[in-house]
Design a protein around this motif. Sequence first.
Motif, mmCIF file in Angstrom:
data_model
loop_
_atom_site.group_PDB
_atom_site.id
_atom_site.type_symbol
_atom_site.label_atom_id
_atom_site.label_comp_id
_atom_site.label_asym_id
_atom_site.label_seq_id
_atom_site.Cartn_x
_atom_site.Cartn_y
_atom_site.Cartn_z
ATOM 1 N N PHE A 90 -5.469 -0.551 0.480
ATOM 2 C CA PHE A 90 -6.205 0.621 0.024
ATOM 3 C C PHE A 90 -5.602 1.908 0.569
ATOM 4 O O PHE A 90 -5.591 2.940 -0.105
ATOM 5 N N GLY A 91 -5.113 1.877 1.774
ATOM 6 C CA GLY A 91 -4.460 3.048 2.358
ATOM 7 C C GLY A 91 -3.188 3.404 1.604
ATOM 8 O O GLY A 91 -2.899 4.578 1.345
ATOM 9 N N ARG A 92 -2.409 2.377 1.235
ATOM 10 C CA ARG A 92 -1.184 2.627 0.461
ATOM 11 C C ARG A 92 -1.522 3.137 -0.935
ATOM 12 O O ARG A 92 -0.837 4.002 -1.468
ATOM 13 N N LEU A 93 -2.572 2.602 -1.533
ATOM 14 C CA LEU A 93 -3.022 3.078 -2.841
ATOM 15 C C LEU A 93 -3.436 4.548 -2.761
ATOM 16 O O LEU A 93 -3.094 5.360 -3.637
ATOM 17 N N ASP A 94 -4.155 4.933 -1.708
ATOM 18 C CA ASP A 94 -4.532 6.340 -1.520
ATOM 19 C C ASP A 94 -3.294 7.220 -1.347
ATOM 20 O O ASP A 94 -3.252 8.363 -1.825
ATOM 21 N N GLY A 95 -2.276 6.699 -0.662
ATOM 22 C CA GLY A 95 -1.027 7.449 -0.492
ATOM 23 C C GLY A 95 -0.335 7.700 -1.828
ATOM 24 O O GLY A 95 0.191 8.792 -2.078
ATOM 25 N N ILE A 96 -0.350 6.690 -2.684
ATOM 26 C CA ILE A 96 0.246 6.850 -4.023
ATOM 27 C C ILE A 96 -0.545 7.879 -4.823
ATOM 28 O O ILE A 96 0.028 8.735 -5.506
ATOM 29 N N LYS A 97 -1.873 7.835 -4.743
ATOM 30 C CA LYS A 97 -2.707 8.818 -5.451
ATOM 31 C C LYS A 97 -2.431 10.231 -4.952
ATOM 32 O O LYS A 97 -2.368 11.180 -5.728
ATOM 33 N N LYS A 98 -2.267 10.373 -3.637
ATOM 34 C CA LYS A 98 -1.991 11.688 -3.064
ATOM 35 C C LYS A 98 -0.629 12.198 -3.539
ATOM 36 O O LYS A 98 -0.483 13.366 -3.899
ATOM 37 N N LEU A 99 0.379 11.326 -3.566
ATOM 38 C CA LEU A 99 1.705 11.700 -4.048
ATOM 39 C C LEU A 99 1.644 12.117 -5.513
ATOM 40 O O LEU A 99 2.237 13.120 -5.910
ATOM 41 N N LYS A 100 0.868 11.376 -6.304
ATOM 42 C CA LYS A 100 0.709 11.712 -7.722
ATOM 43 C C LYS A 100 0.053 13.080 -7.880
ATOM 44 O O LYS A 100 0.442 13.875 -8.730
ATOM 45 N N SER A 101 -0.946 13.381 -7.061
ATOM 46 C CA SER A 101 -1.626 14.679 -7.176
ATOM 47 C C SER A 101 -0.684 15.830 -6.841
ATOM 48 O O SER A 101 -0.792 16.905 -7.416
ATOM 49 N N TYR A 102 0.280 15.616 -5.951
ATOM 50 C CA TYR A 102 1.267 16.647 -5.649
ATOM 51 C C TYR A 102 2.282 16.778 -6.781
ATOM 52 O O TYR A 102 2.690 17.886 -7.132
ATOM 53 N N MET A 103 2.675 15.665 -7.358
ATOM 54 C CA MET A 103 3.671 15.707 -8.433
ATOM 55 C C MET A 103 3.101 16.335 -9.700
ATOM 56 O O MET A 103 3.821 17.007 -10.432
ATOM 57 N N THR A 104 1.826 16.121 -9.974
ATOM 58 C CA THR A 104 1.212 16.665 -11.194
ATOM 59 C C THR A 104 0.485 17.984 -10.936
ATOM 60 O O THR A 104 -0.129 18.530 -11.848
ATOM 61 N N LEU A 105 0.541 18.487 -9.723
ATOM 62 C CA LEU A 105 -0.142 19.712 -9.300
ATOM 63 C C LEU A 105 -1.662 19.607 -9.423
ATOM 64 O O LEU A 105 -2.357 20.600 -9.484
ATOM 65 N N GLU A 121 -7.454 -8.180 17.857
ATOM 66 C CA GLU A 121 -7.657 -7.588 16.528
ATOM 67 C C GLU A 121 -9.080 -7.070 16.418
ATOM 68 O O GLU A 121 -10.026 -7.722 16.847
ATOM 69 N N ASN A 122 -9.216 -5.897 15.801
ATOM 70 C CA ASN A 122 -10.523 -5.261 15.592
ATOM 71 C C ASN A 122 -10.629 -4.790 14.141
ATOM 72 O O ASN A 122 -9.623 -4.709 13.417
ATOM 73 N N LEU A 123 -11.842 -4.453 13.715
ATOM 74 C CA LEU A 123 -12.040 -3.880 12.390
ATOM 75 C C LEU A 123 -11.365 -2.501 12.318
ATOM 76 O O LEU A 123 -11.268 -1.786 13.316
ATOM 77 N N ILE A 124 -10.944 -2.132 11.140
ATOM 78 C CA ILE A 124 -10.250 -0.845 10.953
ATOM 79 C C ILE A 124 -11.158 0.324 11.302
ATOM 80 O O ILE A 124 -10.711 1.322 11.847
ATOM 81 N N CYS A 125 -12.447 0.198 11.051
ATOM 82 C CA CYS A 125 -13.380 1.308 11.279
ATOM 83 C C CYS A 125 -13.946 1.315 12.709
ATOM 84 O O CYS A 125 -14.784 2.153 13.037
ATOM 85 N N ALA A 126 -13.476 0.403 13.581
ATOM 86 C CA ALA A 126 -14.021 0.303 14.941
ATOM 87 C C ALA A 126 -13.653 1.523 15.769
ATOM 88 O O ALA A 126 -12.551 2.055 15.676
ATOM 89 N N HIS A 127 -14.616 1.954 16.581
ATOM 90 C CA HIS A 127 -14.375 3.094 17.477
ATOM 91 C C HIS A 127 -13.955 2.608 18.873
ATOM 92 O O HIS A 127 -13.332 3.366 19.610
ATOM 93 N N TYR A 134 -5.607 2.228 8.721
ATOM 94 C CA TYR A 134 -6.054 2.265 7.326
ATOM 95 C C TYR A 134 -4.859 2.468 6.399
ATOM 96 O O TYR A 134 -4.759 1.815 5.357
ATOM 97 N N ASP A 135 -3.925 3.342 6.763
ATOM 98 C CA ASP A 135 -2.754 3.613 5.923
ATOM 99 C C ASP A 135 -1.882 2.372 5.716
ATOM 100 O O ASP A 135 -1.182 2.269 4.717
ATOM 101 N N ARG A 136 -1.925 1.413 6.637
ATOM 102 C CA ARG A 136 -1.138 0.193 6.514
ATOM 103 C C ARG A 136 -1.796 -0.838 5.597
ATOM 104 O O ARG A 136 -1.164 -1.812 5.211
ATOM 105 N N THR A 137 -3.062 -0.631 5.243
ATOM 106 C CA THR A 137 -3.753 -1.578 4.363
ATOM 107 C C THR A 137 -3.402 -1.293 2.901
ATOM 108 O O THR A 137 -2.811 -0.268 2.569
#
Length: 186
Positions: A38-53, A9-15, A33-36
Motif C-alpha cells: 500500500f505504501g508503494r501504491l501511494d508512492g505511485i499515486k503521488k508520482l502520478k499527481s506530480y506528472m499530471t499536475l 516484529e511489530n505492527l506498522i501502526c505501533a507506537h 509503511y512505504d515498504r508495504t
Amino acid sequence: MKCKNCGSENLICAHYCENCGHPFTEEQRDEAYDRTFFGRLDGIKKLKSYMTLEFITSNPIFRAVFLVLLVFIGILTGTNRGSEMRPLESESYTVGYNKETDEFYLFTDLDEVDVSLYLPGKPQGIRVSADRGDANIYTEEYSTDEVPVLIKDPSVVYTVYGIYEKGEDSITVLLYDSSVREGLEP
C-alpha cells in the motif's frame, strides 16, 4: 515493523515495541509503511499527481482562480463585438462592405428594411440622413432602442450616425436589389 532495539516484529501502526517497549518515531512508522504494498501504491499515486499536475489542479484555490479567469475571458470575448459601427446581418437583407469606398451595401428583395446596427460603447441616439446627389431628402432621429427603416432606392445614399456624448460616428449605407449583388462587391 522491526524494532531496532530488540529486533522483534511489530505492527506498522505501533507506537512502542510490543516486546521491549522501545518508542517508534513517526519517521520509522512512515518508512515501514512505504515498504508495504500500500505504501508503494501511494508512492505511485503521488508520482502520478506530480506528472499530471494534479497536485496543483486539484487545489481549491487554483480551481477558483481558474474559474474566475474563464468567466472573465468569456465576458470579454462574448461582449466585445469590435469598436466599429456597422449593420448587423438580418433575414431581410445581406450585408456587403467595400473597403475602398468605406461603404456598406444592403442587398434585399424588400422595398424597405429595418436595419439592425451594432453601435459600440454607449450611444445616446441614432440619426439617419438620406441624400440624393447633393440634396438632402430627409433626416430622422431614433432612440437607441428603435430600429431605423431604410427604403430601397439605388440613387439614395444613407449616412447613419451613432450619436455619443462626445461626438458622432457614422457609416455610409446603400440599399440594392439582391440581384445586383455580384456586380457591386469588389
